[in-house]
Enzyme design. Structure first.
Site, PDB file in Angstrom:
ATOM      1  N   GLY A  12      75.158   4.523   9.063  1.00 17.81           N
ATOM      2  CA  GLY A  12      76.789   4.700   9.301  1.00 17.81           C
ATOM      3  C   GLY A  12      77.311   5.506  10.462  1.00 17.81           C
ATOM      4  N   ASN A  14      77.882   4.386  13.395  1.00 19.79           N
ATOM      5  CA  ASN A  14      78.853   3.537  14.371  1.00 19.79           C
ATOM      6  C   ASN A  14      80.050   3.646  13.449  1.00 19.79           C
ATOM      7  OD1 ASN A  14      77.875   1.837  16.808  1.00 19.79           O
ATOM      8  ND2 ASN A  14      76.098   2.101  15.417  1.00 19.79           N
ATOM      9  N   ARG A  90      71.511  -8.071   7.280  1.00 17.72           N
ATOM     10  CA  ARG A  90      71.278  -9.276   6.381  1.00 17.72           C
ATOM     11  C   ARG A  90      71.769 -10.393   7.310  1.00 17.72           C
ATOM     12  NH1 ARG A  90      71.041  -9.911   0.792  1.00 17.72           N
ATOM     13  NH2 ARG A  90      71.831 -11.807   1.133  1.00 17.72           N
ATOM     14  N   ASN A 106      80.123  -7.759  15.696  1.00 16.36           N
ATOM     15  CA  ASN A 106      78.818  -6.965  15.346  1.00 16.36           C
ATOM     16  C   ASN A 106      78.198  -6.229  16.723  1.00 16.36           C
ATOM     17  OD1 ASN A 106      76.151  -6.902  14.077  1.00 16.36           O
ATOM     18  ND2 ASN A 106      75.309  -8.136  15.223  1.00 16.36           N
ATOM     19  N   HIS A 108      74.873  -5.014  18.374  1.00 12.49           N
ATOM     20  CA  HIS A 108      73.305  -5.212  18.471  1.00 12.49           C
ATOM     21  C   HIS A 108      72.635  -4.399  19.354  1.00 12.49           C
ATOM     22  CE1 HIS A 108      69.664  -7.335  17.807  1.00 12.49           C
ATOM     23  NE2 HIS A 108      69.372  -7.490  19.118  1.00 12.49           N
ATOM     24  N   SER A 135      75.024  -4.272  22.757  1.00 10.34           N
ATOM     25  CA  SER A 135      76.026  -5.194  23.078  1.00 10.34           C
ATOM     26  C   SER A 135      76.885  -5.373  21.847  1.00 10.34           C
ATOM     27  CB  SER A 135      75.328  -6.411  23.069  1.00 10.34           C
ATOM     28  OG  SER A 135      74.659  -6.794  24.178  1.00 10.34           O
ATOM     29  N   THR A 140      78.813 -15.515  15.573  1.00 14.35           N
ATOM     30  CA  THR A 140      79.025 -16.989  15.419  1.00 14.35           C
ATOM     31  C   THR A 140      77.448 -17.418  14.526  1.00 14.35           C
ATOM     32  OG1 THR A 140      77.667 -17.130  17.770  1.00 14.35           O
ATOM     33  CG2 THR A 140      80.057 -17.507  17.703  1.00 14.35           C
ATOM     34  N   ASP A 144      72.605 -13.354  16.664  1.00 11.08           N
ATOM     35  CA  ASP A 144      72.902 -12.416  17.841  1.00 11.08           C
ATOM     36  C   ASP A 144      73.397 -13.244  18.953  1.00 11.08           C
ATOM     37  OD1 ASP A 144      72.120 -10.106  16.139  1.00 11.08           O
ATOM     38  OD2 ASP A 144      70.037 -10.647  16.703  1.00 11.08           O
TER      39      ASP A 144
HETATM   40  C1  GAR Z   1      72.752   0.349  15.064  1.00 21.07           C
HETATM   41  O1  GAR Z   1      71.802   0.900  16.188  1.00 21.07           O
HETATM   42  C2  GAR Z   1      73.028  -1.122  15.243  1.00 21.07           C
HETATM   43  O2  GAR Z   1      73.024  -1.458  16.738  1.00 21.07           O
HETATM   44  C3  GAR Z   1      71.881  -1.697  14.807  1.00 21.07           C
HETATM   45  O3  GAR Z   1      71.645  -1.045  13.335  1.00 21.07           O
HETATM   46  C4  GAR Z   1      71.939   0.289  13.777  1.00 21.07           C
HETATM   47  C5  GAR Z   1      73.009   0.863  12.791  1.00 21.07           C
HETATM   48  O4  GAR Z   1      73.155   2.324  12.849  1.00 21.07           O
HETATM   49  N1  GAR Z   1      72.414  -2.918  14.287  1.00 21.07           N
HETATM   50  C6  GAR Z   1      71.495  -3.989  14.380  1.00 21.07           C
HETATM   51  O5  GAR Z   1      70.247  -3.925  14.491  1.00 21.07           O
HETATM   52  C7  GAR Z   1      72.081  -5.449  13.960  1.00 21.07           C
HETATM   53  N2  GAR Z   1      70.868  -6.414  14.109  1.00 21.07           N
HETATM   54  P1  GAR Z   1      74.216   3.031  12.076  1.00 21.07           P
HETATM   55  O6  GAR Z   1      74.067   2.888  10.744  1.00 21.07           O
HETATM   56  O7  GAR Z   1      73.691   4.368  12.491  1.00 21.07           O
HETATM   57  O8  GAR Z   1      75.573   2.720  12.506  1.00 21.07           O
END
Ligand code: GAR
Length: 211
Positions: A12, A14, A90, A106, A108, A135, A140, A144
């Site tokens: 978490g 982000n 998911r 999202n 990525h 990104s 959609t 990704d």
């Molecule tokens: C992030 O780095 C995000 O880009 C990635 O998961 C991480 C979550 O980190 N997302 C994906 O790979 C989605 N396809 P966080 O839990 O520390 O925010």
């Protein structure tokens, strides 16, 4: 007031960046943090600042559409203006994506359309990419593949491994995701006819940064 629901599956960081920059500021309110994984650190981050948390576990017997229907009911009970996927690991059903069409973001960890899917940092190293990044995009139906809003680039150095690249990319994620959330909540950002539009301008395939 703009209500946001954030979906997470892990640390978490982000979510934290969005809390720090946006939560209870300028009419933005994170009303719930929902996770498919029990005991993840992101839940503690949410609880620390008094945000509602919900764990929606997935058992082996739950099929994808039943799970997503349950998730939708919970999300909708918070009447969100925006759904933010912040490391929610998911694959979503088309019904779920359609339900939140044009109001779900999202992040990525790659410069889409390069390296969609998993293990992006190692794949970028293996491909000898000199540049990698993250990104933010509208969600959609294709994984990704929604229109990119904002990207951030980082270099990959010879001595890097996936951990050093991961840290470098995450530092950038924590800047671009809250900024994008803010744009959406200010009414500056929208998706129309499958394209991301910021301040009335249709963004290019790499989003705002690289036009
Ligand atoms: C992030 O780095 C995000 O880009 C990635 O998961 C991480 C979550 O980190 N997302 C994906 O790979 C989605 N396809 P966080 O839990 O520390 O925010």
């Amino acid at each position: 007031m703009k209500n946001i629901v954030v979906l997470i599956s892990g640390n978490g960081s982000n979510l934290q960046a969005i809390i720090d920059r946006c939560h209870r500021q300028n009419g933005i309110n994170i009303v719930a943090v929902i996770t498919n994984k029990d005991k993840v650190y992101g839940l503690i981050r949410a609880k620390k600042v008094g945000i509602d948390t919900v764990v929606v576990p997935c058992t082996v017997t739950t099929n994808r559409s039943t799970y997503d229907a349950r998730l939708m009911t919970i999300i909708d009970s918070y009447q969100p203006d925006l759904v933010v996927l912040a490391g929610f690991m998911r694959i979503l059903t088309p019904q779920f994506v359609q339900h939140y069409y044009s109001k779900m973001l999202n992040i990525h960890p790659s410069l889409l359309p390069k390296h969609s899917g998993l293990n992006t940092h190692q794949r970028a190293i293996d491909a000898r990419d000199g540049v990698h990044g993250a990104s933010v995009h509208f969600v959609t139906k294709e994984l990704d593949s929604g229109p990119v809003i904002l990207q951030a680039c980082v270099p990959i150095f010879k001595e890097d491994d996936m951990y050093s690249v991961f840290n470098r990319v995450q530092e950038q994620e924590h800047c671009i995701y809250p900024l994008t959330v803010e744009w959406f909540c200010q009414g500056r950002l929208k998706m129309e006819e499958g394209k991301a539009i910021l301040d009335g301008q249709t963004l290019g395939t790499s989003g705002y940064n690289m036009g």
